[in-house]
Design a protein around this motif. Structure first.
Motif, PDB file in Angstrom:
ATOM      1  N   GLU A  28      27.434   8.769  -3.946  1.00 34.29           N
ATOM      2  CA  GLU A  28      27.145   9.652  -5.075  1.00 34.29           C
ATOM      3  C   GLU A  28      28.185   9.453  -6.173  1.00 34.29           C
ATOM      4  OE1 GLU A  28      26.672  14.415  -6.039  1.00 34.29           O
ATOM      5  OE2 GLU A  28      27.042  13.762  -3.984  1.00 34.29           O
ATOM      6  N   ASN A  29      27.755   9.444  -7.398  1.00 32.81           N
ATOM      7  CA  ASN A  29      28.617   9.239  -8.560  1.00 32.81           C
ATOM      8  C   ASN A  29      29.192  10.590  -9.014  1.00 32.81           C
ATOM      9  OD1 ASN A  29      29.805   8.200 -10.873  1.00 32.81           O
ATOM     10  ND2 ASN A  29      27.916   8.175 -12.027  1.00 32.81           N
ATOM     11  N   ILE A  30      30.097  11.144  -8.228  1.00 36.54           N
ATOM     12  CA  ILE A  30      30.591  12.507  -8.471  1.00 36.54           C
ATOM     13  C   ILE A  30      31.377  12.654  -9.768  1.00 36.54           C
ATOM     14  CG2 ILE A  30      30.564  13.140  -6.041  1.00 36.54           C
ATOM     15  CD1 ILE A  30      33.612  12.697  -6.019  1.00 36.54           C
ATOM     16  N   TYR A  31      31.982  11.589 -10.256  1.00 41.67           N
ATOM     17  CA  TYR A  31      32.759  11.670 -11.498  1.00 41.67           C
ATOM     18  C   TYR A  31      31.940  11.286 -12.731  1.00 41.67           C
ATOM     19  CZ  TYR A  31      36.623  11.953  -8.241  1.00 41.67           C
ATOM     20  OH  TYR A  31      37.448  12.330  -7.225  1.00 41.67           O
ATOM     21  N   ARG A  32      30.702  10.879 -12.539  1.00 40.77           N
ATOM     22  CA  ARG A  32      29.800  10.504 -13.621  1.00 40.77           C
ATOM     23  C   ARG A  32      30.345   9.336 -14.462  1.00 40.77           C
ATOM     24  NH1 ARG A  32      25.946  12.897 -11.429  1.00 40.77           N
ATOM     25  NH2 ARG A  32      25.628  15.115 -11.653  1.00 40.77           N
ATOM     26  N   THR A  36      30.991   3.136  -6.603  1.00 34.31           N
ATOM     27  CA  THR A  36      29.825   3.900  -6.179  1.00 34.31           C
ATOM     28  C   THR A  36      28.821   2.997  -5.473  1.00 34.31           C
ATOM     29  OG1 THR A  36      28.831   3.610  -8.362  1.00 34.31           O
ATOM     30  CG2 THR A  36      30.051   5.652  -7.966  1.00 34.31           C
TER      31      THR A  36
END
Length: 73
Positions: A60-64, A47
């Motif tokens: 963006e940190n889409i997978y958290r 990220t």
């Protein structure tokens, strides 16, 4: 994903199935192919990364996943 065609060709070549590449591409649809040998496959998820000029770029940190990593510190 970048170079997915090259990844597929490489995997099939390692399985002795180079001739299947063209046939699969001509189908133009999702295909299932059982490999002869198991192969390790790793994906890296970033990220943030440095540019050549030293600037840090963020995605963006889409997978958290960053949240779980930061919780360990």
């Amino acid at each position: 994903m970048k170079n997915i065609d090259e990844l597929i060709k490489s995997i099939l070549a390692s399985q002795g199935m180079s001739g299947r590449v063209r046939a699969l591409q001509q189908l133009g649809d999702t295909s299932k192919l059982i490999l002869h040998k198991k192969i390790p496959l790793y994906f890296a998820y970033f990220t943030a990364w440095p540019e050549k000029n030293g600037r840090v770029r963020f995605r963006e940190n889409i997978y958290r996943l960053d949240d779980a990593l930061l919780a360990k510190f």
